[in-house]
Write a protein that holds these residues in place. Structure first.
Motif, PDB file in Angstrom:
ATOM      1  N   SER B  96       0.866  -1.178   0.000  1.00 52.45           N
ATOM      2  CA  SER B  96       0.000   0.000   0.000  1.00 52.45           C
ATOM      3  C   SER B  96       0.900   1.224   0.000  1.00 52.45           C
ATOM      4  O   SER B  96       2.029   1.169   0.485  1.00 52.45           O
ATOM      5  N   LEU B  97       0.400   2.330  -0.535  1.00 53.61           N
ATOM      6  CA  LEU B  97       1.161   3.584  -0.536  1.00 53.61           C
ATOM      7  C   LEU B  97       0.279   4.702  -0.017  1.00 53.61           C
ATOM      8  O   LEU B  97      -0.823   4.913  -0.521  1.00 53.61           O
ATOM      9  N   GLY B  98       0.765   5.436   0.975  1.00 53.83           N
ATOM     10  CA  GLY B  98       0.060   6.611   1.487  1.00 53.83           C
ATOM     11  C   GLY B  98       0.950   7.829   1.282  1.00 53.83           C
ATOM     12  O   GLY B  98       2.047   7.890   1.847  1.00 53.83           O
ATOM     13  N   PHE B  99       0.482   8.781   0.480  1.00 62.24           N
ATOM     14  CA  PHE B  99       1.257   9.987   0.197  1.00 62.24           C
ATOM     15  C   PHE B  99       0.757  11.153   1.045  1.00 62.24           C
ATOM     16  O   PHE B  99      -0.455  11.366   1.136  1.00 62.24           O
ATOM     17  N   GLY B 131      -4.021   2.634  -2.143  1.00 61.35           N
ATOM     18  CA  GLY B 131      -3.276   3.867  -1.879  1.00 61.35           C
ATOM     19  C   GLY B 131      -4.157   4.955  -1.315  1.00 61.35           C
ATOM     20  O   GLY B 131      -5.375   4.817  -1.226  1.00 61.35           O
ATOM     21  N   ASP B 132      -3.505   6.033  -0.923  1.00 59.64           N
ATOM     22  CA  ASP B 132      -4.204   7.172  -0.325  1.00 59.64           C
ATOM     23  C   ASP B 132      -3.349   8.409  -0.548  1.00 59.64           C
ATOM     24  O   ASP B 132      -2.117   8.331  -0.560  1.00 59.64           O
ATOM     25  N   ASN B 147       4.194   6.730   3.082  1.00 58.72           N
ATOM     26  CA  ASN B 147       4.153   5.510   3.889  1.00 58.72           C
ATOM     27  C   ASN B 147       3.952   4.348   2.941  1.00 58.72           C
ATOM     28  O   ASN B 147       3.132   4.414   2.030  1.00 58.72           O
TER      29      ASN B 147
END
Lengths: 348, 348
Positions: B96-99, B131-132, B147
């Motif tokens: 997962s990717l959190g920007f 993602g977010d 993250n």
């Protein structure tokens, strides 16, 4: 589109959708990422024999202020990710937490937020199993940012997704809308109301599992966070190539929230919720789904708020767009517009 | 301990360990979180029949500058989390990717970083599935924070962990140390060297699986990121109630890195690595583990660098502390101290 990131890119509305398409899915797309649901549902080959699938979701929390009536960034970080997992029909099990702390943040405030995380995790029945802490210089953060990612397990046969909505389906809403958004914005604006406005931040995994048991053909769940009901239903309409027709006077909204929204100039359908769930269910299971919500924690004010309709539906204008319409109390129809611009920044 | 967060709390050294104990594990502890390994290994009841377990890990990346020789924050976000999963013996599968983007960040730079993520994910054979994106006002972030959380599957029978290290075991290091840390710090200090110093950021999942196949009784893996080799080995010594004895002249370090570290006043054992793996293996499997590393991608400079010893070992001073000793090229022993203070901020 601007060549620089703007606050509107984080709002949950039109500009965020454009950013995701231009900067993420067009460069890094794959079938799993492109479903557009709130949690990815995955079946690694090691799990195929068991029939079990994993749900996996992530959210970063940058809400300001980090402590607000009814909750704090810690409770939000648990509930938001638990609810994203719950939308897939998963049983949420495990959370990770990634903290980005600003130099100078009070240790006592961090401890209060971690205690709030522990309480919310216990309510949701999830375990925090892994974490990370980074510190950035003063002026390079804003006290505390938290990422939480979550893993759950989806039972065999549960296949939820926005693509499943069909004309004739009923839209069920688990409770009053706008509470979280208006609690944050009122606090920022320094408004005081007689009735205190509180965030609704709550874990909804028990509510979704009760609905699934009562209405086994549930099409999908979605939690109307950033961008509010308008973004949520518009996404569902686009994913399923349908339209949505919402009966304005059936949508539960507290008088205090409506009053504050009017005063501050917000459309209640754009306000973020952190403890509400939208379910789309077949008509014949709608009553059962509603009852299940009403008997669940955090679902006592649930209501049937509208229906999924075909773009060809005779009542609709001939626009053929997959969008959301509101039938007002006067009987007229208007489009429920998606949030545009940056009017509700850092709400979660 | 200060009542406010300081940069040292993010350094990977002594103060970070104190923060984790005071603000996290003492308030929110559970058996899974308390193992102290880089990834949690989990077996929900739905997976028990299959024997498969999940690995789950998270890291936020706040490195400055976000683009540096040999990589960028996007490559780091993929490799760091893939490597944390690999330390558990897992096959990494999903990210997962959190920007968290700062208002004003260039869209073109974001796209370059996402392209770098796509390349690194392909090298590691992982899929970004969820993602977010959040946006914060100018002055409340620093361009881009990411993250990444990851999920992998651990094969039945693989039981790695720092607690498994035993006196007599051999410490294997997959390559030269300090490359990432010195590349970042040199860039920040504006130093130019004849030989360009490059970050080693690389996914090591193929390397760890090759070692596991060649040395099936491997005790544990650990990637020496923040806090460097010193933090990694000290953690392992504490988890297993042993000491570690490192032969200084066997540790692979590039001349340019050693020179730059001397010039900048850093201990090379404190410098962060983002493409190196430490394995602890039983003596009889050490040669096989070394060969497997040397034949793997990113492992050609692997070396046997030391041994696990008892606290009662006759060569050690009678301190009875679980710590790391270095035998210098002169044959004398010194303690390999853990990083203290804030000398290497925002290195990953």
């Amino acid at each position: 589109m601007s060549d620089r990131i703007t606050m509107a890119h984080g709002s949950g509305g039109t500009q965020m959708q454009e950013l995701v398409e231009q900067a993420f899915t067009s460069i890094y797309g794959n079938a799993l990422l492109l479903t557009g649901d709130d949690a990815a549902v995955l079946q690694p080959e090691e799990l195929q024999a068991s029939g079990a699938r994993l749900a996996f979701s992530t959210d970063s929390y940058v809400v300001t202020p980090p402590v607000f009536p009814g909750g704090d960034i810690g409770r939000l970080a648990v509930c938001g990710t638990v609810n994203d997992l719950a939308t897939s029909g998963a049983r949420p099990l495990y959370l990770s937490l990634g903290f980005i702390l600003e130099e100078g943040f009070l240790l006592a405030e961090l401890k209060r937020i971690v205690a709030s995380i522990a309480t919310a995790a216990e309510q949701a029945g999830v375990l925090v199993v892994t974490g990370d802490t980074k510190v950035v210089e003063q002026g390079k953060g804003d006290g505390i940012y938290i990422n939480s990612s979550g893993v759950g397990v989806v039972a065999p046969g549960v296949e939820l997704g926005g693509r499943n909505c069909k004309p004739g389906d009923i839209i069920v809403c688990s409770g009053s809308l706008g509470d979280h958004g208006i609690a944050i914005m009122s606090m920022r604006e320094g408004l005081n109301f007689e009735a205190p406005l509180q965030s609704d931040a709550a874990p909804l995994d028990k509510l979704t599992s009760a609905v699934l048991a009562a209405a086994p053909h549930t099409r999908c769940f979605r939690d109307p966070t950033r961008g509010g009901l308008a973004s949520t239903l518009t996404e569902l309409a686009r994913q399923s190539c349908t339209c949505m027709l919402v009966e304005e006077d059936k949508v539960p909204i507290k008088d205090a929230v409506r009053g504050a929204a009017d005063m501050l100039g917000y459309d209640v359908f754009h306000l973020a919720n952190e403890g509400k769930m939208i379910a789309v269910v077949p008509e014949e299971e709608a009553a059962a789904a509603l009852l299940a919500m009403q008997q669940s924690p955090y679902g006592s004010d649930a209501a049937l708020i509208g229906t999924v309709v075909s773009v060809e539906h005779p009542e609709l204008p001939r626009s053929h767009k997959h969008q959301v319409y509101v039938r007002t109390s006067l009987g007229t129809l208007r489009v429920m517009d998606v949030l545009s611009g940056e009017q509700l920044p850092r709400i979660c």
